[in-house]
Design a protein around this motif. Structure first.
Motif, short mmCIF file in Angstrom:
data_model
loop_
_atom_site.label_atom_id
_atom_site.label_comp_id
_atom_site.label_asym_id
_atom_site.label_seq_id
_atom_site.Cartn_x
_atom_site.Cartn_y
_atom_site.Cartn_z
N TYR A 371 7.24 7.45 12.61
CA TYR A 371 8.07 6.29 12.24
C TYR A 371 7.15 5.36 11.46
O TYR A 371 6.21 4.79 12.03
CB TYR A 371 8.65 5.62 13.48
N THR A 372 7.41 5.25 10.17
CA THR A 372 6.48 4.56 9.28
C THR A 372 7.07 3.22 8.82
O THR A 372 8.26 3.13 8.52
CB THR A 372 6.14 5.44 8.06
N PHE A 373 6.22 2.21 8.76
CA PHE A 373 6.67 0.85 8.43
C PHE A 373 5.71 0.21 7.43
O PHE A 373 4.49 0.38 7.54
CB PHE A 373 6.71 -0.03 9.68
N LEU A 374 6.28 -0.51 6.49
CA LEU A 374 5.45 -1.38 5.64
C LEU A 374 5.13 -2.62 6.47
O LEU A 374 6.03 -3.19 7.10
CB LEU A 374 6.21 -1.80 4.38
N TYR A 375 3.87 -3.03 6.48
CA TYR A 375 3.52 -4.24 7.23
C TYR A 375 4.33 -5.42 6.72
O TYR A 375 4.48 -5.64 5.52
CB TYR A 375 2.02 -4.56 7.08
N SER A 376 4.90 -6.17 7.67
CA SER A 376 5.59 -7.41 7.29
C SER A 376 5.10 -8.53 8.20
O SER A 376 4.90 -8.33 9.40
CB SER A 376 7.11 -7.26 7.39
N LYS A 377 4.90 -9.69 7.62
CA LYS A 377 4.37 -10.84 8.36
C LYS A 377 5.33 -11.31 9.42
O LYS A 377 6.53 -11.42 9.17
CB LYS A 377 4.15 -12.02 7.39
N ARG A 378 4.81 -11.59 10.61
CA ARG A 378 5.60 -12.23 11.65
C ARG A 378 4.96 -13.56 11.97
O ARG A 378 3.82 -13.62 12.46
CB ARG A 378 5.66 -11.37 12.93
N THR A 379 5.65 -14.64 11.64
CA THR A 379 5.15 -15.98 11.91
C THR A 379 4.82 -16.11 13.40
O THR A 379 5.59 -15.69 14.25
CB THR A 379 6.21 -17.04 11.52
N GLY A 380 3.65 -16.67 13.68
CA GLY A 380 3.24 -16.83 15.06
C GLY A 380 2.27 -15.76 15.54
O GLY A 380 1.76 -15.84 16.65
N THR A 381 2.00 -14.76 14.68
CA THR A 381 1.02 -13.73 15.04
C THR A 381 -0.27 -13.95 14.24
O THR A 381 -0.22 -14.44 13.11
CB THR A 381 1.55 -12.31 14.74
N PRO A 382 -1.42 -13.55 14.80
CA PRO A 382 -2.70 -13.74 14.09
C PRO A 382 -2.74 -13.06 12.72
O PRO A 382 -3.30 -13.61 11.76
CB PRO A 382 -3.72 -13.11 15.03
N ALA A 383 -2.15 -11.88 12.60
CA ALA A 383 -2.21 -11.13 11.33
C ALA A 383 -1.51 -11.87 10.19
O ALA A 383 -1.88 -11.71 9.02
CB ALA A 383 -1.61 -9.74 11.51
N ALA A 384 -0.50 -12.68 10.53
CA ALA A 384 0.24 -13.40 9.49
C ALA A 384 -0.65 -14.43 8.79
O ALA A 384 -0.40 -14.81 7.64
CB ALA A 384 1.46 -14.08 10.10
N LYS A 385 -1.72 -14.88 9.50
CA LYS A 385 -2.62 -15.89 8.91
C LYS A 385 -3.76 -15.25 8.11
O LYS A 385 -4.55 -15.96 7.49
CB LYS A 385 -3.21 -16.75 10.03
N ASN A 386 -3.87 -13.93 8.16
CA ASN A 386 -4.95 -13.23 7.46
C ASN A 386 -4.78 -13.40 5.95
O ASN A 386 -3.72 -13.07 5.40
CB ASN A 386 -4.92 -11.75 7.84
N PRO A 387 -5.80 -13.93 5.24
CA PRO A 387 -5.65 -14.17 3.80
C PRO A 387 -5.63 -12.88 2.96
O PRO A 387 -5.20 -12.91 1.81
CB PRO A 387 -6.89 -15.01 3.45
N GLU A 388 -6.05 -11.75 3.55
CA GLU A 388 -6.14 -10.51 2.78
C GLU A 388 -4.84 -9.70 2.81
O GLU A 388 -4.84 -8.52 3.15
CB GLU A 388 -7.30 -9.66 3.30
N GLN A 389 -3.73 -10.34 2.47
CA GLN A 389 -2.45 -9.64 2.46
C GLN A 389 -2.42 -8.63 1.30
O GLN A 389 -2.92 -8.89 0.21
CB GLN A 389 -1.29 -10.64 2.32
N ILE A 390 -1.82 -7.48 1.55
CA ILE A 390 -1.78 -6.39 0.57
C ILE A 390 -0.55 -6.54 -0.33
O ILE A 390 0.55 -6.77 0.18
CB ILE A 390 -1.74 -5.01 1.27
#
Length: 478
Positions: A371-390
Motif C-alpha cells: 500500500y503505497t502513499f505519497l507523503y502528505s503533511k499533517r499539521t501538528g506532526t514533527p515531519a510537517a515542520k521539516n524544511p526539506e519537503q520533496i
C-alpha cells in the motif's frame, strides 16, 4: 508489574447502564415519531478511514438499532446522518468538509434531520472550531474517546434542539458491553486495543486516538466466542500496533499469548490481525503464528521506507537491516507466508539514494502487495515542520517507479499459484455477477469462481485457472 506501568481500566457498569437507559428513552421517542409519520426513522453512517473506524461505526449502528432506527443507503431518506471521520491524510479532511457543506440543503428541506460528526478529525481543536463557525447545521460533535456516550449526546440533541459538542482529550478507560451491529456474519473485526504510543514523526494517530489501551483477555474471548456461536468463521484482530497488546495490563499476557488463547475457540476457522509494528515483532509472536493452525499465513508489516536514515527521521526505531532480518525470520518459520506492507514515498529529506534503498527492500522482501502513499503533511506532526519537503513532481516520479517494481513482483508471486488448489473461505456473490462467488485464501488473496449459495460461509478447495491483476480466477474441485 513494572514501576510506573499505566493500567487500563473499564468504564463503570453504572455508566454503561446509563447509556442503555438513554437507548430505551430514544426508542420510545422514535416509536411515537413512527406512529405519527407512518414510516420508519432511518439513519446512515458514512465511514472514512481505517478498519478501526469501520468497527466504531458498527458500534454506532448497534446503538442506533437499539434506539429503533433503521439503516438506509441514501442521505435524502435519512432522519439521522453520521460522518465517522479520519485525519490521517489532509485530503480526507477536505472531503469531509465538502460532504458537510452538501448537507446544508438537506437540513433546510428537513429541519428535523440530525447531523452528527465524530471520529479522529474531531480530536483536533482547530477542526472543531472550524465546524462550529462554518457548519452551523451540524447538531452533534464528538470524538474517539467517548463513542459509548453517543446515546446520551443524541438524547440531549433531541430534547434541547441545540448543538451538542463533547470531545475528550483522552481516556485511560475502555467501554465494554455496548451494542454492536456487524455488516457481515462470516467475518468480523475485533478491536483488541486502542491508541498508539509510537509517535512516528509523520503520523497524527497518537494525538487523536490517545495512548495504548488494551482490552482484557476475558472480554476479547467472550466477544470471539459469541461471534463463533453466531456463525462467524474468520476474525481480524485490530489495533494501531497489535504487537504492543497487554503492556498496559496486569500480568504478563502478550499478543502472542492472546493468539494462542483465541486459537482454542471452537467454531472460528481463521484468525488475522493488523497492524504490526516491526520494532515489536517478537520471536514469541512469530512462533505463535507458526504454531496456531487458525492464524492465517499473512503478515502486514509496514516498512514505510528502506533507508535507515529516513527510518530514523520517521522515528520508526528499526533499521533497514533489522527489518530485512525480521522478514527472513518470518519466512523461514512460516514457509509460503504472504507479506504486505505500507510505504511512504517522498518523506522530507528523502534523496535519490534513500529512495533506491526503498526499492532494494521491496526487491529483497518480495511483498505480495504494498500500500503505497505519497507523503502528505499533517499539521501538528514533527515531519510537517521539516524544511526539506520533496517537490510533488519528484514524489510522483518515484511513486511510479515503486509501483512498477511492486506490480512486477506481485504478478510473479501470483503466477506461481496457477494450477494450484487453494483453500478459500466463501464470502458471497461478487459485486459484478449473480453466478460468480468470491472469497479469500489464507494468504489473503481474492479468488473468484462459479459457485452456489450453499457454499457461503464454508471453506472450499479452488483450483486456480487464471491470474488477474488484483485477483485470481478458479474452479471448485468437487
Amino acid at each position: 508489574m513494572s514501576e510506573g506501568k499505566r493500567i487500563t481500566t473499564k468504564v463503570s457498569a453504572e455508566e454503561i447502564n446509563q447509556q442503555y437507559k438513554y437507548i430505551e428513552t430514544i426508542k420510545q421517542y422514535n416509536q411515537g415519531v413512527i406512529s405519527s409519520i407512518g414510516k420508519p426513522v432511518r439513519y446512515i453512517i458514512e465511514t472514512f478511514g481505517c478498519q478501526m473506524n469501520e468497527n466504531d461505526s458498527e458500534r454506532l449502528s448497534g446503538m442506533l438499532s437499539g434506539m429503533g432506527y433503521s439503516e438506509c443507503s441514501e442521505r435524502k431518506d435519512s432522519d439521522l446522518i453520521i460522518f465517522n471521520t479520519c485525519c490521517v491524510r489532509e485530503n480526507a479532511e477536505q472531503k469531509v468538509y465538502g460532504h458537510l457543506g452538501a448537507l446544508k440543503k438537506l437540513k433546510e428541506t428537513n429541519p428535523n434531520l440530525i447531523i452528527a460528526i465524530c471520529g479522529c478529525m474531531m480530536q483536533q481543536k482547530d477542526v472543531v472550531e472550524h465546524i462550529k463557525k462554518t457548519y452551523k447545521h451540524v447538531d452533534i460533535v464528538f470524538g474517539t474517546h467517548n463513542l459509548y456516550k453517543f446515546p446520551e449526546l443524541l438524547n440531549t440533541a433531541i430534547t434541547t434542539r441545540s448543538t451538542v459538542i463533547d470531545v475528550w482529550d483522552s481516556t485511560g478507560s475502555i467501554a465494554e458491553n455496548m451494542p454492536i451491529s456487524r455488516k457481515e456474519n462470516i467475518k468480523a473485526w475485533v478491536t483488541v486495543m486502542y491508541g498508539c504510543n509510537n509517535f512516528c514523526s509523520y503520523c497524527i494517530v497518537p494525538y487523536v486516538r490517545g495512548r495504548e489501551r488494551s482490552r482484557s483477555l476475558e472480554e476479547i474471548k467472550n466477544e470471539v466466542e459469541k461471534l463463533a456461536k453466531d456463525g462467524c468463521k474468520e476474525i481480524t484482530l485490530l489495533g494501531q500496533n497489535v504487537n504492543s497488546y497487554g503492556k498496559d495490563l496486569e500480568g504478563d499476557l502478550t499478543f502472542a499469548g492472546l493468539l494462542r488463547e483465541l486459537n482454542k475457540v471452537q467454531g472460528i476457522e481463521r484468525i488475522r490481525f493488523m497492524t504490526s509494528h516491526p520494532k515489536d515483532l517478537s520471536d514469541e509472536l512469530i512462533y505463535a503464528m507458526r504454531d496456531c493452525e487458525k492464524v492465517c499465513e499473512h503478515l502486514h508489516l509496514p516498512v514505510q521506507a528502506g533507508s535507515s536514515k529516513i527510518l530514523d527521521e520517521m522515528n520508526r526505531r528499526y533499521s533497514k537491516e533489522q527489518y530485512l532480518g525480521l522478514i527472513e525470520k518470518v519466512k523461514s518459520n512460516i514457509p509460503g507466508i504472504a507479506l504486505t506492507t505500507d510505504i511512504i514515498v517522498g518523506f522530507p529529506g528523502e534523496t535519490e539514494e534513500d529512495f533506491n534503498e526503498t526499492l532494494d527492500v521491496v526487491a529483497k522482501a518480495r511483498f505480495d502487495m504494498a500500500y503505497t502513499f505519497l507523503y502528505s503533511k499533517r499539521t501538528g506532526t514533527p515531519a510537517a515542520k521539516n524544511p526539506e519537503q520533496i517537490p510533488e513532481t519528484v514524489k510522483k516520479q518515484r511513486f511510479d517507479r515503486l509501483l512498477e517494481l511492486q506490480n512486477k513482483i506481485s504478478k510473479e508471486i501470483n503466477d506461481g499459484l496457477l494450477g494450484k488448489e487453494l483453500e478459500v473461505l466463501v464470502e458471497g456473490l461478487s459485486k459484478s455477477s449473480k453466478t460468480t462467488y468470491t472469497g479469500r485464501t489464507r494468504e489473503n488473496k481474492i479468488v473468484n469462481f462459479k459457485g452456489s449459495p450453499d457454499m457461503v460461509g464454508k471453506l472450499v478447495k479452488v483450483k486456480i485457472e487464471e491470474i488477474q491483476t488484483w485477483s485470481l480466477l478458479g474452479k471448485i474441485n468437487k
